[in-house]
Design an enzyme around this catalytic site. Structure first.
Site, PDB file in Angstrom:
ATOM      1  N   HIS A 226       0.807  -1.218   0.000  1.00 55.62           N
ATOM      2  CA  HIS A 226       0.000   0.000   0.000  1.00 55.62           C
ATOM      3  C   HIS A 226       0.843   1.273   0.000  1.00 55.62           C
ATOM      4  CE1 HIS A 226      -3.006   2.869  -0.038  1.00 55.62           C
ATOM      5  NE2 HIS A 226      -2.330   3.467   0.910  1.00 55.62           N
ATOM      6  N   TYR A 230       2.050   5.468  -2.441  1.00 56.18           N
ATOM      7  CA  TYR A 230       2.375   6.856  -2.085  1.00 56.18           C
ATOM      8  C   TYR A 230       3.827   7.180  -2.403  1.00 56.18           C
ATOM      9  CZ  TYR A 230      -2.201   6.749  -0.208  1.00 56.18           C
ATOM     10  OH  TYR A 230      -3.559   6.601  -0.122  1.00 56.18           O
ATOM     11  N   HIS A 377      -9.161   1.457 -11.527  1.00 54.40           N
ATOM     12  CA  HIS A 377      -8.713   2.420 -10.503  1.00 54.40           C
ATOM     13  C   HIS A 377      -7.221   2.727 -10.656  1.00 54.40           C
ATOM     14  CE1 HIS A 377      -7.637   3.978  -6.516  1.00 54.40           C
ATOM     15  NE2 HIS A 377      -6.894   2.913  -6.295  1.00 54.40           N
ATOM     16  N   PHE A 378      -6.400   1.681 -10.778  1.00 53.37           N
ATOM     17  CA  PHE A 378      -4.976   2.024 -10.712  1.00 53.37           C
ATOM     18  C   PHE A 378      -4.398   2.518 -12.031  1.00 53.37           C
ATOM     19  CE2 PHE A 378      -4.229  -2.779 -10.703  1.00 53.37           C
ATOM     20  CZ  PHE A 378      -3.522  -2.860 -11.899  1.00 53.37           C
ATOM     21  N   HIS A 379      -5.152   2.384 -13.117  1.00 46.90           N
ATOM     22  CA  HIS A 379      -4.667   3.053 -14.328  1.00 46.90           C
ATOM     23  C   HIS A 379      -4.964   4.550 -14.294  1.00 46.90           C
ATOM     24  CE1 HIS A 379      -3.884  -0.982 -15.809  1.00 46.90           C
ATOM     25  NE2 HIS A 379      -3.082  -0.399 -16.677  1.00 46.90           N
ATOM     26  N   ARG A 440     -10.532  -9.464 -12.786  1.00 45.47           N
ATOM     27  CA  ARG A 440      -9.244  -8.925 -13.218  1.00 45.47           C
ATOM     28  C   ARG A 440      -8.295 -10.102 -13.449  1.00 45.47           C
ATOM     29  NH1 ARG A 440      -5.952  -6.428  -7.978  1.00 45.47           N
ATOM     30  NH2 ARG A 440      -4.320  -6.251  -9.548  1.00 45.47           N
ATOM     31  N   ARG A 441      -7.114  -9.838 -13.963  1.00 50.42           N
ATOM     32  CA  ARG A 441      -6.067 -10.840 -14.173  1.00 50.42           C
ATOM     33  C   ARG A 441      -6.587 -12.085 -14.886  1.00 50.42           C
ATOM     34  NH1 ARG A 441      -5.449 -10.570  -8.207  1.00 50.42           N
ATOM     35  NH2 ARG A 441      -3.762  -9.155  -7.652  1.00 50.42           N
TER      36      ARG A 441
HETATM   37 FE1  HAS Z   1      -5.532   2.570  -4.642  1.00 56.30          FE
HETATM   38  C1  HAS Z   1      -5.971  -0.846  -5.017  1.00 56.30           C
HETATM   39  C2  HAS Z   1      -7.821   2.595  -2.099  1.00 56.30           C
HETATM   40  C3  HAS Z   1      -4.938   5.929  -4.117  1.00 56.30           C
HETATM   41  C4  HAS Z   1      -2.797   2.388  -6.724  1.00 56.30           C
HETATM   42  N1  HAS Z   1      -4.580   1.064  -5.700  1.00 56.30           N
HETATM   43  C5  HAS Z   1      -4.933  -0.270  -5.736  1.00 56.30           C
HETATM   44  C6  HAS Z   1      -4.023  -0.974  -6.595  1.00 56.30           C
HETATM   45  C7  HAS Z   1      -3.101  -0.065  -7.054  1.00 56.30           C
HETATM   46  C8  HAS Z   1      -3.472   1.210  -6.488  1.00 56.30           C
HETATM   47  C9  HAS Z   1      -1.925  -0.335  -7.959  1.00 56.30           C
HETATM   48  O1  HAS Z   1      -9.102   0.552  -0.223  1.00 56.30           O
HETATM   49  C10 HAS Z   1      -4.110  -2.461  -6.953  1.00 56.30           C
HETATM   50  C11 HAS Z   1      -3.161  -3.334  -6.205  1.00 56.30           C
HETATM   51  C12 HAS Z   1      -3.327  -4.768  -6.661  1.00 56.30           C
HETATM   52  O2  HAS Z   1      -2.722  -5.138  -7.659  1.00 56.30           O
HETATM   53  O3  HAS Z   1      -4.124  -5.495  -6.046  1.00 56.30           O
HETATM   54  N2  HAS Z   1      -6.292   4.004  -3.381  1.00 56.30           N
HETATM   55  C13 HAS Z   1      -7.244   3.817  -2.452  1.00 56.30           C
HETATM   56  C14 HAS Z   1      -7.572   5.089  -1.808  1.00 56.30           C
HETATM   57  C15 HAS Z   1      -6.753   6.033  -2.390  1.00 56.30           C
HETATM   58  C16 HAS Z   1      -5.937   5.336  -3.362  1.00 56.30           C
HETATM   59  C17 HAS Z   1      -8.586   5.334  -0.740  1.00 56.30           C
HETATM   60  N3  HAS Z   1      -4.161   3.893  -5.313  1.00 56.30           N
HETATM   61  C18 HAS Z   1      -4.069   5.218  -4.946  1.00 56.30           C
HETATM   62  C19 HAS Z   1      -2.915   5.823  -5.563  1.00 56.30           C
HETATM   63  C20 HAS Z   1      -2.308   4.816  -6.304  1.00 56.30           C
HETATM   64  C21 HAS Z   1      -3.107   3.617  -6.126  1.00 56.30           C
HETATM   65  C22 HAS Z   1      -2.485   7.255  -5.360  1.00 56.30           C
HETATM   66  C23 HAS Z   1      -1.080   4.826  -7.136  1.00 56.30           C
HETATM   67  C24 HAS Z   1      -0.321   5.852  -7.356  1.00 56.30           C
HETATM   68  N4  HAS Z   1      -6.690   1.169  -3.772  1.00 56.30           N
HETATM   69  C25 HAS Z   1      -7.506   1.365  -2.692  1.00 56.30           C
HETATM   70  C26 HAS Z   1      -8.043   0.078  -2.237  1.00 56.30           C
HETATM   71  C27 HAS Z   1      -7.509  -0.912  -3.065  1.00 56.30           C
HETATM   72  C28 HAS Z   1      -6.672  -0.200  -4.010  1.00 56.30           C
HETATM   73  C29 HAS Z   1      -8.957  -0.176  -1.121  1.00 56.30           C
HETATM   74  C30 HAS Z   1      -7.758  -2.419  -2.990  1.00 56.30           C
HETATM   75  C31 HAS Z   1      -8.790  -2.826  -3.939  1.00 56.30           C
HETATM   76  C32 HAS Z   1      -8.936  -4.338  -3.973  1.00 56.30           C
HETATM   77  O4  HAS Z   1      -9.982  -4.829  -3.520  1.00 56.30           O
HETATM   78  O5  HAS Z   1      -8.037  -5.040  -4.462  1.00 56.30           O
HETATM   79  C33 HAS Z   1      -6.704   7.504  -1.976  1.00 56.30           C
HETATM   80  O6  HAS Z   1      -5.487   7.772  -1.346  1.00 56.30           O
HETATM   81  C34 HAS Z   1      -6.964   8.436  -3.114  1.00 56.30           C
HETATM   82  C35 HAS Z   1      -6.937   9.895  -2.719  1.00 56.30           C
HETATM   83  C36 HAS Z   1      -7.020  10.791  -3.926  1.00 56.30           C
HETATM   84  C37 HAS Z   1      -7.805  11.853  -4.058  1.00 56.30           C
HETATM   85  C38 HAS Z   1      -7.763  12.678  -5.310  1.00 56.30           C
HETATM   86  C39 HAS Z   1      -7.202  14.069  -5.088  1.00 56.30           C
HETATM   87  C40 HAS Z   1      -7.061  14.796  -6.388  1.00 56.30           C
HETATM   88  C41 HAS Z   1      -6.005  15.527  -6.752  1.00 56.30           C
HETATM   89  C42 HAS Z   1      -5.990  16.113  -8.135  1.00 56.30           C
HETATM   90  C43 HAS Z   1      -5.790  17.608  -8.196  1.00 56.30           C
HETATM   91  C44 HAS Z   1      -5.990  18.110  -9.595  1.00 56.30           C
HETATM   92  C45 HAS Z   1      -5.057  18.745 -10.370  1.00 56.30           C
HETATM   93  C46 HAS Z   1      -5.387  19.093 -11.780  1.00 56.30           C
HETATM   94  C47 HAS Z   1      -3.710  19.091  -9.889  1.00 56.30           C
HETATM   95  C48 HAS Z   1      -8.704  12.296  -2.979  1.00 56.30           C
HETATM   96  C49 HAS Z   1      -4.844  15.763  -5.863  1.00 56.30           C
HETATM   97  C50 HAS Z   1      -6.152  20.373 -11.908  1.00 56.30           C
HETATM   98  C51 HAS Z   1      -6.397  20.623 -13.350  1.00 56.30           C
HETATM   99  C52 HAS Z   1      -7.059  21.712 -13.816  1.00 56.30           C
HETATM  100  C53 HAS Z   1      -7.297  21.845 -15.283  1.00 56.30           C
HETATM  101  C54 HAS Z   1      -7.554  22.756 -12.940  1.00 56.30           C
HETATM  102 CU    CU Z   2      -3.881   0.448  -0.950  1.00 55.08          CU
END
Ligand code: HAS
Ligand code: CU
Length: 550
Positions: A226, A230, A377-379, A440-441
């Site tokens: 996990h 980050y 999600h992760f893409h 998946r997979r």
């Molecule tokens: Fe996740 C599964 C929960 C974030 C990657 N995640 C995965 C897997 C990967 C992954 C690779 O709770 C699969 C692993 C596997 O192979 O089994 N994830 C979360 C949660 C967050 C989260 C709550 N994940 C990420 C990030 C990843 C990532 C970051 C990679 C970099 N994830 C899970 C959970 C699983 C999971 C379960 C397990 C699922 C299962 O059952 O297998 C949070 O931290 C996300 C918080 C993000 C936000 C978005 C904030 C937005 C921002 C954008 C600002 C905009 C800008 C652009 C700068 C609240 C900061 C402005 C543009 C203009 C034009 C104005």
């Molecule tokens: Cu995680």
């Protein structure tokens, strides 16, 4: 933060460049298999033409996951952080040989791990869950990559200590501060995988242990797995917080909030790995609940980031004449490929983050787990929020390192948009397929029967994959043509480091103190993981034989 320019030596530029070179080659090879998987889902199985070079969908998926998720990220990050440490502290590395040793260890590890994967002796995917058993070289190789990255991290810590000695009482410059936290997080997070490798997987793969304990191994894996996400994300956040604002003609909206978010990531990244194990029978529900609550907490620093980064962008856009509630967005410099790539990455990351919340909710997870929703999600997160941001960074960093003009910036802008569009089509259909129950997979093309309502979505997965393939090819062309071009840059590349709206020296001093944060981090890990790990280790059962399921 002092934003005066600083000249990095040609030797250091070269060293950073090597990291990027390995990263981009890994991305190039790994990405080749992404579209193959997408095409397979759409019913166009190209894998059969690759035999005997690539034996199966699963071997391709392993190459894709390991090269893209593990190698591209780790090498790009260590390279980029070497840059942000040197440039942030405005001093060379304290022990350049130490960092060189770290990098060489990573390269040796990469080669060692790649050989069994290519020989179809380690078709265990990037999560390498036992009791699937790979050749020992795979485990030893990945361990060396991690150890090499530790050594590079130690080099950063020594450099920080040397800077601190020369600059007592001065606030740590933000880009260097963020880099040190990222590396510290990484060192703590990888303890899980290190213990897994050294006490179980490596001796087991060498025949020194009779069997393995899959539940314990999965728990170690997600202890690291996990926070790994980050480790990928924080370097992108360094760029969004402190570099992108400069590129859009603005300032950092709040230096203090940025630092606070990084501390929260240090504290909250590790102790929530059970959200990957909601369906594991060996973890009692109370622990799953605690980790679910902590997962909702780590959502907070990302929301903080979303608001402060967008505020910085809005500030910059309004300086450039942007008007209106949303109209200011048009005043952002979209023709700059580095900016366009990072803005589009941020936009999609927002949706990836919201999907993360769905994953984290226990009951919803029971529906989504192991379905196509998860790769959807992760893409959006690692595959776009992180990868497209790194691509955007490389659009100024490669010209900076090579002294060459970026080849055809218009193509680079098109590349970013194609990634954005391709990923929307791909990941939207993957999310929906997941909700419809598609696993998946799994090579779905080989299934004797699939529900009719999947068909149009599977086709869209293929279309998205094709667009992403074109985008990836353009990226490689731009990088290669820039690298080999004979055209030196007409003007010097400016390193984009934004000033903060308020002088960071006026921010609270407790944001620059390490001990309380590190103690809190370790304490929370012990509380959230200690009892469960103690229990699992006490009851360790090395009974499962290894399986070769491919
Ligand atoms: Fe996740 C599964 C929960 C974030 C990657 N995640 C995965 C897997 C990967 C992954 C690779 O709770 C699969 C692993 C596997 O192979 O089994 N994830 C979360 C949660 C967050 C989260 C709550 N994940 C990420 C990030 C990843 C990532 C970051 C990679 C970099 N994830 C899970 C959970 C699983 C999971 C379960 C397990 C699922 C299962 O059952 O297998 C949070 O931290 C996300 C918080 C993000 C936000 C978005 C904030 C937005 C921002 C954008 C600002 C905009 C800008 C652009 C700068 C609240 C900061 C402005 C543009 C203009 C034009 C104005
Ligand atoms: Cu995680």
């Amino acid at each position: 933060m002092s934003t005066q320019a600083y000249e990095i030596t040609p030797k250091d530029k070269n060293f950073i460049g090597w990291h990027l070179a390995v990263a981009i080659i890994a991305l190039a090879i790994g990405s080749l298999f992404g579209p193959l998987q997408a095409f397979e889902h759409a019913g166009w199985d190209l894998y059969k033409y690759l035999n005997p070079l690539i034996k199966s969908y699963y071997q391709g998926l392993t190459l894709h996951g390991v090269l893209n998720a593990l190698v591209w990220t780790t090498f790009f990050i260590t390279g980029f952080l070497t840059f942000t440490v040197i440039y942030g502290f405005k001093r060379p590395l304290k022990y350049p040989t130490l960092n060189l040793i770290g990098f060489l260890l990573m390269v040796v590890g990469l080669v060692l791990a790649a050989i069994p994967i290519l020989l179809n002796e380690a078709t265990v995917l990037f999560t390498f869950y036992p009791p699937m058993k790979a050749n020992w070289a795979f485990y030893v190789g990945l361990t060396l990559v991690v150890v090499g990255s530790w050594v590079e991290g130690w080099g950063f810590f020594y450099t920080y200590a040397a800077w601190r000695k020369e600059n007592p009482g001065v606030r740590t410059p933000f880009i260097a501060f963020g880099s040190i936290i990222t590396m510290l997080l990484w060192q703590i997070a990888t303890i899980g995988i290190a213990v897994d490798m050294l006490t179980m997987l490596i001796p087991w793969s060498l025949g020194l242990l009779p069997g393995v304990d899959p539940q314990l191994s999965r728990t170690y894996f997600w202890f690291t797995g996990h926070p790994l996400v980050y480790f990928w994300l924080l370097p992108a956040y360094i760029s969004w917080y402190a570099m992108l604002p400069k590129q859009v003609g603005g300032k950092m909206f709040s230096d203090s909030l940025a630092r606070f978010a990084f501390w929260l990531f240090l504290i909250l990244s590790v102790p929530l790995g059970f959200h990957h194990q909601y369906v594991d029978p060996g973890v009692p529900p109370a622990w799953k609940f605690i980790h679910a609550m902590l997962t909702f907490s780590v959502f907070f620093p990302s929301m903080l980031t979303a608001f402060t980064v967008v505020a910085s962008l809005e500030y910059g856009a309004r300086q450039n004449g942007g008007k209106g509630m949303f109209g200011w967005m048009r005043a952002l410099p979209w023709s700059n490929p580095s900016v366009a790539a990072q803005l589009l990455a941020g936009l999609l990351f927002f949706f990836g983050g919201i999907g993360g919340l769905a994953n984290a909710s226990y009951n919803v997870n029971l529906v989504l787990h192991n379905t196509a929703f998860v790769p959807g999600h992760f893409h959006l997160t690692v595959g776009t929020g992180v990868t497209l941001t790194f691509i955007g960074i490389s659009y100024w960093l490669i010209p900076y390192l090579t002294g060459k003009k970026l080849w055809q910036p218009k193509w680079a802008v098109a590349q970013a948009w194609l990634w954005f569009v391709g990923m929307i089509i791909f990941s939207n259909s993957m999310h929906i397929l997941g909700l419809l129950g598609a696993p998946r997979r799994t090579p779905l093309n080989l299934a004797p029967y699939i529900p009719a309502e999947w068909n149009s979505r599977l086709f869209q997965v293929g279309i998205g994959g094709a667009i992403l393939f074109v985008s990836g090819a353009i990226y490689l062309t731009v990088v290669a043509a820039t690298f080999w071009s004979k055209q030196p840059a007409t003007e010097k590349v400016e390193v984009p480091v934004a000033e903060a709206l308020q002088d960071p020296a006026l921010g609270p001093a407790w944001l620059d103190r390490w001990t309380p944060w590190v103690v809190a981090t370790l304490a929370l890990i012990v509380l959230a993981y200690g009892p469960m790990l103690f229990d699992l280790i006490k009851n360790i059962a090395l009974t499962s034989p290894g399986f070769r399921v491919w």
